[in-house]
Motif scaffolding. Structure first.
Motif, PDB file in Angstrom:
ATOM      1  N   PRO A 299      -0.233   8.832  -4.824  1.00 14.30           N
ATOM      2  CA  PRO A 299      -0.580   9.288  -3.871  1.00 14.30           C
ATOM      3  C   PRO A 299      -0.385  10.506  -3.123  1.00 14.30           C
ATOM      4  CG  PRO A 299       0.426   6.781  -3.892  1.00 14.30           C
ATOM      5  CD  PRO A 299       1.003   7.199  -4.980  1.00 14.30           C
ATOM      6  N   ARG A 300       0.366  11.169  -2.936  1.00 15.12           N
ATOM      7  CA  ARG A 300       1.560  12.530  -2.964  1.00 15.12           C
ATOM      8  C   ARG A 300       0.440  13.895  -3.730  1.00 15.12           C
ATOM      9  NH1 ARG A 300       2.269  14.302   1.742  1.00 15.12           N
ATOM     10  NH2 ARG A 300       3.856  12.957   1.581  1.00 15.12           N
ATOM     11  N   GLN A 301       0.305  13.491  -5.127  1.00 13.98           N
ATOM     12  CA  GLN A 301      -1.167  14.565  -5.450  1.00 13.98           C
ATOM     13  C   GLN A 301      -1.645  14.109  -4.303  1.00 13.98           C
ATOM     14  OE1 GLN A 301      -0.041  14.449  -9.529  1.00 13.98           O
ATOM     15  NE2 GLN A 301       2.386  14.887  -9.288  1.00 13.98           N
ATOM     16  N   LEU A 302      -2.641  12.941  -5.189  1.00 13.99           N
ATOM     17  CA  LEU A 302      -4.049  12.197  -4.357  1.00 13.99           C
ATOM     18  C   LEU A 302      -4.041  13.393  -2.954  1.00 13.99           C
ATOM     19  CD1 LEU A 302      -4.816   8.931  -6.159  1.00 13.99           C
ATOM     20  CD2 LEU A 302      -4.757  11.292  -6.797  1.00 13.99           C
ATOM     21  N   LEU A 303      -3.139  13.464  -2.118  1.00  9.99           N
ATOM     22  CA  LEU A 303      -3.122  13.448  -0.652  1.00  9.99           C
ATOM     23  C   LEU A 303      -3.805  15.282  -1.143  1.00  9.99           C
ATOM     24  CD1 LEU A 303      -3.476  12.882   2.560  1.00  9.99           C
ATOM     25  CD2 LEU A 303      -0.849  13.030   2.594  1.00  9.99           C
ATOM     26  N   ASP A 304      -2.997  15.899  -1.472  1.00 11.44           N
ATOM     27  CA  ASP A 304      -2.302  17.894  -1.929  1.00 11.44           C
ATOM     28  C   ASP A 304      -4.122  17.927  -2.286  1.00 11.44           C
ATOM     29  OD1 ASP A 304      -0.218  17.479  -0.518  1.00 11.44           O
ATOM     30  OD2 ASP A 304       1.390  17.573  -2.853  1.00 11.44           O
ATOM     31  N   GLU A 305      -4.602  17.091  -3.286  1.00 15.29           N
ATOM     32  CA  GLU A 305      -6.083  17.056  -3.795  1.00 15.29           C
ATOM     33  C   GLU A 305      -6.746  17.189  -2.856  1.00 15.29           C
ATOM     34  OE1 GLU A 305      -8.849  16.033  -7.724  1.00 15.29           O
ATOM     35  OE2 GLU A 305      -6.511  15.886  -7.288  1.00 15.29           O
ATOM     36  N   LEU A 306      -6.283  15.836  -1.890  1.00 14.35           N
ATOM     37  CA  LEU A 306      -7.967  15.716  -1.005  1.00 14.35           C
ATOM     38  C   LEU A 306      -7.117  16.484   0.233  1.00 14.35           C
ATOM     39  CD1 LEU A 306     -10.464  14.242   0.111  1.00 14.35           C
ATOM     40  CD2 LEU A 306      -7.457  12.687   1.047  1.00 14.35           C
ATOM     41  N   THR A 307      -6.646  17.343   0.318  1.00 21.00           N
ATOM     42  CA  THR A 307      -6.498  19.073   1.301  1.00 21.00           C
ATOM     43  C   THR A 307      -7.278  19.941   1.240  1.00 21.00           C
ATOM     44  OG1 THR A 307      -4.383  17.414   2.216  1.00 21.00           O
ATOM     45  CG2 THR A 307      -5.068  19.599   2.498  1.00 21.00           C
TER      46      THR A 307
ATOM     47  N   ASN B 126       0.888  -1.062   0.210  1.00 21.18           N
ATOM     48  CA  ASN B 126       0.207  -0.207   0.010  1.00 21.18           C
ATOM     49  C   ASN B 126       1.142   1.114  -0.250  1.00 21.18           C
ATOM     50  OD1 ASN B 126      -2.380  -2.130   0.152  1.00 21.18           O
ATOM     51  ND2 ASN B 126      -2.192  -0.926   2.559  1.00 21.18           N
ATOM     52  N   ALA B 127       1.011   2.102  -1.347  1.00 22.88           N
ATOM     53  CA  ALA B 127       1.694   3.314  -1.057  1.00 22.88           C
ATOM     54  C   ALA B 127       0.899   4.187  -0.613  1.00 22.88           C
ATOM     55  CB  ALA B 127       2.145   3.926  -2.597  1.00 22.88           C
ATOM     56  N   ALA B 128       1.805   4.653   0.762  1.00 19.88           N
ATOM     57  CA  ALA B 128       0.544   5.843   1.757  1.00 19.88           C
ATOM     58  C   ALA B 128       1.467   7.116   2.166  1.00 19.88           C
ATOM     59  CB  ALA B 128       0.330   4.622   3.138  1.00 19.88           C
ATOM     60  N   VAL B 129       1.202   8.166   2.132  1.00 19.13           N
ATOM     61  CA  VAL B 129       1.567   8.970   2.656  1.00 19.13           C
ATOM     62  C   VAL B 129       0.810   9.462   3.726  1.00 19.13           C
ATOM     63  CG1 VAL B 129       2.568   9.229  -0.082  1.00 19.13           C
ATOM     64  CG2 VAL B 129       0.292  10.143   0.751  1.00 19.13           C
ATOM     65  N   ALA B 130       1.357  11.064   4.201  1.00 22.70           N
ATOM     66  CA  ALA B 130       0.460  11.249   5.478  1.00 22.70           C
ATOM     67  C   ALA B 130       1.088  12.829   4.850  1.00 22.70           C
ATOM     68  CB  ALA B 130       0.455  10.241   6.837  1.00 22.70           C
ATOM     69  N   GLY B 131      -0.259  13.219   5.776  1.00 23.36           N
ATOM     70  CA  GLY B 131       0.393  14.814   5.886  1.00 23.36           C
ATOM     71  C   GLY B 131      -0.013  15.445   7.502  1.00 23.36           C
ATOM     72  N   VAL B 132      -0.025  15.957   8.042  1.00 19.18           N
ATOM     73  CA  VAL B 132      -0.050  16.467   9.346  1.00 19.18           C
ATOM     74  C   VAL B 132      -0.797  18.117   9.088  1.00 19.18           C
ATOM     75  CG1 VAL B 132       0.540  17.348  12.072  1.00 19.18           C
ATOM     76  CG2 VAL B 132       1.480  15.572  10.773  1.00 19.18           C
ATOM     77  N   ARG B 133      -1.169  18.685   9.768  1.00 16.52           N
ATOM     78  CA  ARG B 133      -2.500  19.809   9.812  1.00 16.52           C
ATOM     79  C   ARG B 133      -2.401  20.372  11.023  1.00 16.52           C
ATOM     80  NH1 ARG B 133      -0.335  18.550   5.832  1.00 16.52           N
ATOM     81  NH2 ARG B 133      -1.761  19.656   4.008  1.00 16.52           N
TER      82      ARG B 133
ATOM     83  N   CYS C 295      -8.427   6.104   3.298  1.00 17.69           N
ATOM     84  CA  CYS C 295      -7.947   7.099   3.881  1.00 17.69           C
ATOM     85  C   CYS C 295      -8.569   7.035   5.571  1.00 17.69           C
ATOM     86  CB  CYS C 295      -9.010   8.252   3.095  1.00 17.69           C
ATOM     87  SG  CYS C 295      -9.029  10.580   4.099  1.00 17.69           S
ATOM     88  N   CYS C 296      -7.745   7.623   6.307  1.00 22.94           N
ATOM     89  CA  CYS C 296      -7.166   7.735   7.819  1.00 22.94           C
ATOM     90  C   CYS C 296      -6.661   8.871   7.986  1.00 22.94           C
ATOM     91  CB  CYS C 296      -6.554   6.747   8.237  1.00 22.94           C
ATOM     92  SG  CYS C 296      -6.814   4.875   7.638  1.00 22.94           S
ATOM     93  N   LEU C 297      -7.707   9.036   9.424  1.00 20.22           N
ATOM     94  CA  LEU C 297      -7.862  10.746  10.387  1.00 20.22           C
ATOM     95  C   LEU C 297      -8.022  10.386  11.030  1.00 20.22           C
ATOM     96  CD1 LEU C 297      -8.188  13.620  10.603  1.00 20.22           C
ATOM     97  CD2 LEU C 297     -10.708  13.386  10.314  1.00 20.22           C
ATOM     98  N   ARG C 298      -6.602  10.732  12.644  1.00 17.11           N
ATOM     99  CA  ARG C 298      -7.007  11.059  13.404  1.00 17.11           C
ATOM    100  C   ARG C 298      -6.452  12.392  13.902  1.00 17.11           C
ATOM    101  NH1 ARG C 298      -3.485   6.508  17.954  1.00 17.11           N
ATOM    102  NH2 ARG C 298      -5.875   6.508  17.443  1.00 17.11           N
ATOM    103  N   GLY C 299      -7.411  13.081  14.865  1.00 15.17           N
ATOM    104  CA  GLY C 299      -7.483  14.383  15.673  1.00 15.17           C
ATOM    105  C   GLY C 299      -6.246  13.966  17.221  1.00 15.17           C
ATOM    106  N   GLY C 300      -5.436  15.373  17.233  1.00 14.02           N
ATOM    107  CA  GLY C 300      -4.565  15.032  18.206  1.00 14.02           C
ATOM    108  C   GLY C 300      -4.985  16.556  19.322  1.00 14.02           C
ATOM    109  N   PRO C 301      -4.181  17.221  20.786  1.00 10.40           N
ATOM    110  CA  PRO C 301      -4.485  18.485  20.759  1.00 10.40           C
ATOM    111  C   PRO C 301      -4.517  19.654  20.058  1.00 10.40           C
ATOM    112  CG  PRO C 301      -3.010  17.151  21.671  1.00 10.40           C
ATOM    113  CD  PRO C 301      -3.349  16.251  20.677  1.00 10.40           C
TER     114      PRO C 301
ATOM    115  N   LEU D 239      -3.620   8.588   3.427  1.00 11.08           N
ATOM    116  CA  LEU D 239      -4.008   8.135   1.812  1.00 11.08           C
ATOM    117  C   LEU D 239      -3.146   7.615   1.144  1.00 11.08           C
ATOM    118  CD1 LEU D 239      -6.237   8.635   0.217  1.00 11.08           C
ATOM    119  CD2 LEU D 239      -5.003   9.541  -0.892  1.00 11.08           C
ATOM    120  N   ALA D 240      -3.285   6.392   1.188  1.00  8.00           N
ATOM    121  CA  ALA D 240      -2.807   4.897   0.804  1.00  8.00           C
ATOM    122  C   ALA D 240      -3.538   4.954  -0.640  1.00  8.00           C
ATOM    123  CB  ALA D 240      -3.193   3.267   1.830  1.00  8.00           C
ATOM    124  N   VAL D 241      -2.688   4.154  -1.573  1.00  9.43           N
ATOM    125  CA  VAL D 241      -3.396   3.291  -3.172  1.00  9.43           C
ATOM    126  C   VAL D 241      -2.640   1.688  -2.792  1.00  9.43           C
ATOM    127  CG1 VAL D 241      -3.512   4.357  -5.509  1.00  9.43           C
ATOM    128  CG2 VAL D 241      -3.125   5.427  -3.746  1.00  9.43           C
TER     129      VAL D 241
END
Length: 436
Positions: free
Chosen positions: A413-421, A298-305, A388-394, A401-403
């Motif tokens: 996957p990276r371009q798709l994650l940017d588009e999803l964001t 699973n080609a997975a990428v993640a980002g934090v906001r 697609c997986c989401l987790r919230g923090g304080p 996102l995994a494909v």
């Protein structure tokens, strides 16, 4: 407690439909009857590895080929089991009843008991050590809980299992005065939202550590671990039913092969299929043989906001829009007429996985958590191949996102994650005021 001379084994079976499962049970029963000296560890290993996993499941627990053959013939046909998505594991409820008697012989339990002896070998400390060890043993058997709760002294062990405190701190607390583990204001207060124990199977199964029953793990019963894993397998969880015992693969009866006529197995409105590309065939067939290995592909990428995470309905809408824009994300693999092929679903099918918020998680902890969830194995038959997986923090939230690797030739996957964001921002952006 010494290990039993003839420990129980779990023989886990699966097939495409109830008829094929019944035939597979009978074939295996005949083989066991004609192989009285069979290496049951090798049989369990062969059934658990190297075979595709189907929705119709069954499992038997026994200590000899003769006993297992009888159990296989007693079973009735099983109905297909719903798919279990990552993060949809059972709830673990650690019972507060003090431990009596010698516990089962498991490495994780023995190690926890060794540490407990250093902090005062009290009944409460031993109970915490055994329950913590059993919970860790379940994780090594691929039982990933949705949440862990406890009652009484079990709340002390549950806090350690959740990594809110170390096992050493939990054992010190349990070995101290009784009021240390009973106060509601202390660090190990009894969980207010701990679910009530039940032997029934709810929508989210509750596994009780410290109790007997179909979904209980009794620390005094050497058969209980095998029985629990067999039950979870039948409920659709891809647990490790080898019990961690070494073995060598043996030649067993194969899956019943039934060539299906064209048009029969395809769902209504399934749409046209196309042949798999050589690249798709390579990855798919590899993961079908080595079941569970799709998670490694699973080609997975993640980002934090920073800030508050998006609302669940906002994420669902944005993820659905991403799938509508990219047909590759609506591609599924199926087996109409007995041959693996691919088709594109007309509508978005994948739903986001919402992990439980981590009130203490920092940015890196959140990122690693969503990446781990996104990389869980996918069900490769007629199921979405994107996650697609989401987790919230304080103060932050993480999105992964995994494909599935075969789809990445046309979906980065990276371009798709940017588009999803960006879609999340578009969905949450308030409407523009119209000029007067």
């Amino acid at each position: 407690m010494t290990a039993p001379k003839n420990p129980p084994r779990v023989l886990a079976l699966s097939a495409r439909d109830p008829g094929a499962l019944a035939e597979l049970r009978e074939n295996l029963a005949v083989w066991l009857e004609h192989t009285p000296d069979a290496d049951l560890d090798g049989v369990a290993l062969t059934l658990a590895t190297g075979r595709e996993r189907f929705a119709c499941r069954d499992a038997v627990v026994g200590t000899s080929p003769v006993e297992l053959a009888l159990l296989l013939r007693e079973k009735k046909a099983a109905e297909p089991t719903p798919a279990r998505a990552p993060g949809d594991g059972p709830l673990l409820l650690l019972d507060g009843t003090p431990l009596t008697g010698a516990p089962v012989d498991l490495p994780e339990v023995a190690e926890a008991l060794r540490l407990a002896a250093e902090y005062g070998d009290t009944d409460a400390a031993r109970t915490v050590a055994v329950q913590y060890g059993l919970a860790q043993w379940l994780r090594t058997r691929l039982v990933t809980p949705r949440a862990v709760h406890g009652t009484g002294v079990g709340a002390v062990a549950a806090a350690a299992v959740r990594a809110e405190h170390s096992l050493a701190d939990a054992l010190r607390t349990a070995a101290g005065p009784p009021e240390t583990t009973e106060t509601e204001s202390g660090p190990f207060a009894v969980d207010a939202d701990a679910p009530a124990g039940t032997d029934a199977v709810p929508a989210v199964p509750v596994v009780r550590i410290g109790a007997s029953g179909p979904l209980g793990l009794d620390p005094a019963d050497p058969h209980s671990p095998a029985t629990l894993l067999a039950r979870l397998w039948c409920l659709g969880y891809d647990v490790d039913t080898t019990l961690g015992r070494p073995g060598r693969r043996v030649r067993l009866p194969g899956h019943p092969f039934r060539r299906r006529g064209p048009g029969g197995p395809a769902a209504v409105g399934a749409g046209p299929y196309r042949p798999l590309t050589p690249y798709e065939q390579r990855w798919l067939f590899y993961d079908l043989v080595r079941h569970g290995s799709s998670g490694d592909h699973n080609a997975a990428v993640a980002g934090v906001r920073a800030g508050e995470p998006p609302a669940p309905e906002v994420l669902r809408e944005a993820f659905a829009e991403l799938q509508r824009r990219h047909p590759a994300l609506r591609t599924v693999f199926g087996e109409p007429g007995g041959r693996w092929q691919a088709r594109i679903l007309p509508d978005a099918a994948a739903r986001p996985v919402l992990l439980v918020d981590d009130p203490d998680g920092g940015p890196e902890e959140l990122r690693q958590a969503v990446l781990k969830a996104a990389r869980q194995p996918m069900r490769l038959r007629d199921e979405p191949l994107v996650r697609c997986c989401l987790r919230g923090g304080p103060a932050h939230w993480a999105l992964a996102l995994a494909v599935y690797e075969p789809l990445t030739t046309t979906a980065d996957p990276r371009q798709l994650l940017d588009e999803l964001t960006a879609l999340l921002g578009a969905v949450t952006r308030p409407p523009q005021a119209q000029p007067a």
